[in-house]
Design a protein around this motif. Structure first.
Motif, PDB file in Angstrom:
ATOM      1  N   HIS A 259      46.126  32.831  36.374  1.00 22.13           N
ATOM      2  CA  HIS A 259      45.876  33.332  35.016  1.00 22.13           C
ATOM      3  C   HIS A 259      45.827  32.170  34.027  1.00 22.13           C
ATOM      4  O   HIS A 259      46.284  31.060  34.323  1.00 22.13           O
TER       5      HIS A 259
ATOM      6  N   ALA B  63      43.093  39.150  30.115  1.00 29.55           N
ATOM      7  CA  ALA B  63      44.130  38.962  31.135  1.00 29.55           C
ATOM      8  C   ALA B  63      43.700  37.957  32.200  1.00 29.55           C
ATOM      9  O   ALA B  63      42.843  37.109  31.979  1.00 29.55           O
ATOM     10  N   SER B  64      44.312  38.073  33.390  1.00 29.81           N
ATOM     11  CA  SER B  64      44.113  37.113  34.477  1.00 29.81           C
ATOM     12  C   SER B  64      42.685  37.143  35.010  1.00 29.81           C
ATOM     13  O   SER B  64      41.886  38.021  34.675  1.00 29.81           O
TER      14      SER B  64
ATOM     15  N   SER C 190      50.164  42.635  40.218  1.00 27.91           N
ATOM     16  CA  SER C 190      49.969  41.609  39.177  1.00 27.91           C
ATOM     17  C   SER C 190      51.295  41.335  38.492  1.00 27.91           C
ATOM     18  O   SER C 190      52.079  42.262  38.243  1.00 27.91           O
TER      19      SER C 190
ATOM     20  N   THR D  12      42.292  34.449  42.701  1.00 27.91           N
ATOM     21  CA  THR D  12      42.542  35.852  42.364  1.00 27.91           C
ATOM     22  C   THR D  12      43.612  36.467  43.261  1.00 27.91           C
ATOM     23  O   THR D  12      44.446  37.248  42.786  1.00 27.91           O
TER      24      THR D  12
ATOM     25  N   HIS E 295      55.229  33.971  40.061  1.00 28.62           N
ATOM     26  CA  HIS E 295      53.842  33.780  40.484  1.00 28.62           C
ATOM     27  C   HIS E 295      53.826  33.727  42.003  1.00 28.62           C
ATOM     28  O   HIS E 295      54.629  33.041  42.623  1.00 28.62           O
TER      29      HIS E 295
ATOM     30  N   ALA F 153      49.986  37.138  28.647  1.00 33.47           N
ATOM     31  CA  ALA F 153      48.922  38.009  29.152  1.00 33.47           C
ATOM     32  C   ALA F 153      49.249  39.441  28.757  1.00 33.47           C
ATOM     33  O   ALA F 153      50.420  39.836  28.729  1.00 33.47           O
TER      34      ALA F 153
END
Length: 439
Positions: free
Chosen positions: A126, A133-134, A354, A121, A393, A346
């Motif tokens: 994701h 979503a993630s 995010s 997290t 990411h 997503a």
């Protein structure tokens, strides 16, 4: 993640190493808080590390390395609120199995489940989803130890200050404190039907909006040097359960996707000229299949072939153009790419840092076999992604810095202000956070 005999820590991908001054494995939140206070007294910085699945140095430190493997297990299940509170060091695999035994499930998840819940997290891990979503977006509450050794809790129901912390800490990059427990939203366990089938790359691009609209979870893998993809569509099902047969699963998921693929990459690394041929064979190796099973058995799969990865989030409306540019770049270059490109989506969320914060998103991930030079490929791909205001990411290779992030994240300043308040002396800083968040 491994530790050598000389105290060297290495990540799963093998591209990051560090030598912490000491390692601590706390068995309780109080022990963790004491380790943080002692580190501050000794003038040592602190980082917590999960299973080392990040390809960035986000968890590396020469100070105190906190290993959370004793902080595991489910603390409580609230069936009225439909939440589960879990210790931060719990591997996702163990959480998924425990939830299934209780007749519960997360709504969505990534494609591997080896990471700890806090590691996954905190870096924004994701899966793919039209509406869901993630993993971090499924968090309903957090507990964390901050730089002064105090224990804070936050949720979406708290005070304004707690809600601001909650918005940031769900993907906190390890910059705000050490997460000790997470409360996730869960739901009664359900079935997913997965439909996997090859599809021409040009058709996927032409029909992308339709494929996204018509499926709860759509993703595909494009094999560079070919016009081929493998697509996967996951949708909820009333059943009955029809899992992949044991023999078929072994042949396709272990023998082909891991064993043969590993051998093919060894050949490609040794003789790069063979890569386009290997890519064509790989793209045809897996045949179409449909199966119905519990969510974690459909969303996740084993990943035994080691690689390094870069992944960028681009606005969903830009994904087709971005992929066309990526294909043109590969075709015009002398690059030899043996790993497929993974594409997922997503919906927009409200988490400060995010990759999907405030915008509907598509993810494009590029990989290279471990030990193969990746810089030329990743640099060329990153140039394309950043032209579309891509957000990398947090746990995967990139070269962006705080100045760039302040432009592509409208709420970047909120996060850094909160960090200034919670960790003014930068107890949780390392070289990576200095680059991506600034001093």
């Amino acid at each position: 993640m491994t530790s050598g005999k000389n105290g060297t820590w290495r990540n799963w991908g093998g591209n990051v190493s560090a030598r912490p001054a000491r390692e601590v494995t706390p068995a309780s939140v109080d022990e963790l808080a004491e380790a943080v206070r002692r580190a501050a007294e000794d003038g040592l910085r602190v980082k917590a590390v999960g299973t080392g699945h990040s390809f960035t140095s986000i968890a590396a430190t020469d100070g105190v390395l906190i290993r959370p493997q004793l902080l595991t297990g489910i603390r409580s299940i609230d069936r009225d609120a439909m939440t589960v509170t879990v210790e931060a060091g719990t591997p996702l695999k163990r959480l998924n199995l425990a939830l299934a035994r209780e007749g519960l499930s997360l709504t969505n998840m990534g494609d591997i489940m080896d990471q700890t819940v806090s590691g996954a997290t905190s870096t924004g891990t994701h899966g793919t989803g039209r509406d869901s979503a993630s993993i971090a977006a499924q968090i309903r509450g957090l507990e964390m130890v901050t730089a002064d050794g105090s224990v804070l809790t936050c949720s979406e129901q708290g005070t304004d200050e707690e809600r601001a912390l909650f918005a940031a800490a769900r993907i906190g990059l390890g910059a705000l404190g050490v997460v000790t427990a997470i409360t996730f939203a869960v739901e009664p366990i359900f079935l997913l039907t997965a439909r996997e089938e090859p599809m021409p790359f040009d058709r996927v691009l032409a029909d992308f909006d339709e494929l996204w609209t018509e499926n709860e979870h759509f993703e595909f893998y494009w094999f560079p040097h070919t016009g081929s993809t493998n697509t996967k569509r996951n949708n909820r099902s009333a059943g009955p359960e029809r899992p992949v047969g044991r023999l078929q699963g072994f042949f396709e998921d272990e023998f082909l996707s891991n064993g043969v693929f590993q051998a093919a990459n060894w050949v490609g690394r040794a003789v790069p000229a063979t890569v386009p041929t290997i890519a064509r064979v790989s793209s045809r190796a897996l045949s179409a299949r449909t199966y119905t099973d519990t969510p974690y058995k459909v969303f996740t799969s084993p990943r035994r072939v080691r690689f390094v990865e870069m992944e960028y989030a681009v606005p969903r409306e830009a994904v087709v153009e971005t992929l066309r540019e990526l294909r043109t770049m590969v075709d015009r270059s002398r690059l030899r790419i043996s790993f497929p490109v993974e594409v997922r989506t997503a919906p927009a969320d409200d988490i400060t840092l995010s990759t999907a914060s405030g915008r509907d998103t598509a993810y494009i991930a590029v990989h290279m076999f471990r030990g193969t030079p990746y810089q030329a490929y990743f640099t060329a791909a990153e140039r394309i992604f950043t032209a579309h205001e891509g957000r990398p990411h947090w746990g995967k290779i990139h070269t962006r810095d705080a100045e760039y992030f302040s432009r592509v994240y409208p709420r970047f300043g909120e996060f850094t202000e909160l960090r200034d308040r919670l960790d003014p002396d930068r107890l949780f800083r390392n070289d990576y956070l200095r680059r991506v968040l600034g001093l």
